[in-house]
Design an enzyme around this catalytic site. Structure first.
Site, PDB file in Angstrom:
ATOM      1  N   ASP A 100     -21.395  27.718  28.060  1.00  0.00           N
ATOM      2  CA  ASP A 100     -22.217  26.574  28.411  1.00  0.00           C
ATOM      3  C   ASP A 100     -22.021  26.174  29.869  1.00  0.00           C
ATOM      4  OD1 ASP A 100     -22.256  23.068  27.303  1.00  0.00           O
ATOM      5  OD2 ASP A 100     -23.662  24.261  28.496  1.00  0.00           O
ATOM      6  N   ASP A 109     -28.451  25.399  32.819  1.00  0.00           N
ATOM      7  CA  ASP A 109     -27.638  25.074  31.648  1.00  0.00           C
ATOM      8  C   ASP A 109     -27.823  26.092  30.530  1.00  0.00           C
ATOM      9  OD1 ASP A 109     -27.347  22.098  29.497  1.00  0.00           O
ATOM     10  OD2 ASP A 109     -26.274  24.014  29.558  1.00  0.00           O
TER      11      ASP A 109
HETATM   12  N1  LIG Z   1     -25.343  21.875  25.751  1.00  0.00           N
HETATM   13  C1  LIG Z   1     -24.091  21.843  25.025  1.00  0.00           C
HETATM   14  C2  LIG Z   1     -24.266  22.061  23.555  1.00  0.00           C
HETATM   15  C3  LIG Z   1     -24.150  23.311  23.027  1.00  0.00           C
HETATM   16  C4  LIG Z   1     -24.289  23.487  21.655  1.00  0.00           C
HETATM   17  C5  LIG Z   1     -24.549  22.379  20.885  1.00  0.00           C
HETATM   18  C6  LIG Z   1     -24.653  22.505  19.451  1.00  0.00           C
HETATM   19  C7  LIG Z   1     -24.852  21.489  18.550  1.00  0.00           C
HETATM   20  C8  LIG Z   1     -24.833  22.110  17.338  1.00  0.00           C
HETATM   21  C9  LIG Z   1     -24.624  23.452  17.545  1.00  0.00           C
HETATM   22  O1  LIG Z   1     -24.517  23.707  18.863  1.00  0.00           O
HETATM   23  N2  LIG Z   1     -24.707  21.155  21.419  1.00  0.00           N
HETATM   24  C10 LIG Z   1     -24.579  21.007  22.735  1.00  0.00           C
END
Ligand SMILES: NCc1ccc(-c2ccco2)nc1
Length: 328
Positions: free
Chosen positions: A32, A217
């Site tokens: 990320d 991102d």
């Molecule tokens: N941009 C950061 C991020 C990455 C993944 C997730 C996420 C939530 C549920 C599964 O994955 N949420 C935020």
């Protein structure tokens, strides 16, 4: 040195997962570039929260050292989050190794992470100033690895419905077409941020978004830009509607979507292929599709995986710049 791992799209390119070795245990994690914490599902979590996940077993690593008194707590733009304690361990990402990387060990995770059984945590690749560990902020894997990398860079090669790669320490010029173009990054907010004030739909008149800023991102699925750009873009798509029920713009799945060019740092225009903007069907018949470009009510635009599927992206931590070129 260098390191290279696969980036495998999950559930229709919702996210991309990569294998990471931590203290001898391999977990699939979500890289990320929009956050700066490396955290994992682990054996401290409740059995319920662990269900379906591969967890890091804190008892099995011979190199894990707990960081007394250290905790973390992170929440993301989509309302998800996790919190827990912290240790250090050896992290190896495709050959790039950091011997004392802060590993954030979740003791609580939000429902959407529990339900997303493909992902066992995140590797934050934004700037360390955003790291949430207290009382002593910790460095990202990239920051720790950089001094030993052949070049102070990592690249994201994310593909539509195909396996791509993240690479640390080298830019593989065979993976993109033409000359990579570079722009300065503003690190003030801790993101890979650049100005993005101009857009062009197909070969129409360019449109301005005065003061527009964007972040690159990899941890966001879609490309989130201003409502003005979204409206101008989908005005070219017959049958496109902003459907509150669904939560954004939809259109007939057989639409011919135009390309969308966007400004990067006032230095160059990069293109997102129209085909990459057809994100996914919303109905079982596959008649109505959800757009990969959607509106965000903020002048900080978020260029997520939809953009990365059209652009090979290099992140240079040596001079804080970002490079882009169309995939090979
Ligand atoms: N941009 C950061 C991020 C990455 C993944 C997730 C996420 C939530 C549920 C599964 O994955 N949420 C935020």
């Amino acid at each position: 040195g260098t390191g290279k791992v696969t980036a495998t799209p999950i559930n229709g390119d919702v996210e991309y997962l990569s294998p990471v070795n931590i203290g001898g245990q391999t977990l699939n994690l979500d890289f990320d570039s929009g956050s700066s914490d490396l955290w994992v599902f682990n054996s401290q979590l409740s059995t319920a929260s662990q269900t379906g996940h591969t967890v890091f077993n804190v008892a099995k690593s011979q190199t894990l050292q707990m960081m007394t008194g250290a905790t973390y707590s992170i929440s993301y733009g989509d309302g998800s989050g996790s919190a827990g304690n912290v240790g250090t361990d050896t992290v190896n990402i495709g050959g790039a190794t950091v011997t004392s990387q802060a590993i954030e060990l979740a003791t609580a995770v939000s429902a959407s992470f529990v339900e997303d059984t493909a992902s066992n945590g995140l590797v934050g690749l934004a700037f360390s100033k955003l790291n949430t560990v207290k009382p002593t902020q910790q460095k990202t894997f990239f920051d720790n690895a950089m001094p030993n990398l052949a070049e102070p860079v990592f690249t994201a090669d994310l593909r539509s419905n195909a396996v791509g790669a993240y690479e640390f320490g080298a830019i593989d010029t065979s993976k993109f077409n033409g000359t990579m173009q570079w722009a300065a990054v503003n690190t003030t907010n801790g993101f890979w941020q650049f100005s993005s004030e101009k857009f062009q739909v197909g070969d129409a008149t360019p449109m301005a978004v005065p003061g527009g800023q964007a972040i690159a991102d990899t941890g966001t699925t879609l490309m989130l830009t201003s409502a003005a750009v979204v409206n101008a873009y989908y005005a070219n798509v017959q049958g496109a509607v902003n459907d509150q029920q669904v939560g954004g713009v939809t259109f007939p799945c057989n639409s011919q979507l135009p390309d969308l060019q966007f400004d990067v740092g006032g230095s160059f225009m990069a293109n997102v292929k129209g085909s990459d903007i057809n994100f996914a069907p919303v109905d079982n018949a596959g008649t109505t599709c959800f757009g990969g470009v959607q509106a965000i009510q903020s002048n900080l635009q978020i260029y997520g995986d939809i953009m990365f599927k059209s652009q090979f992206v290099a992140f240079n931590g040596g001079n804080n710049s970002i490079g882009m070129a169309p995939h090979q």
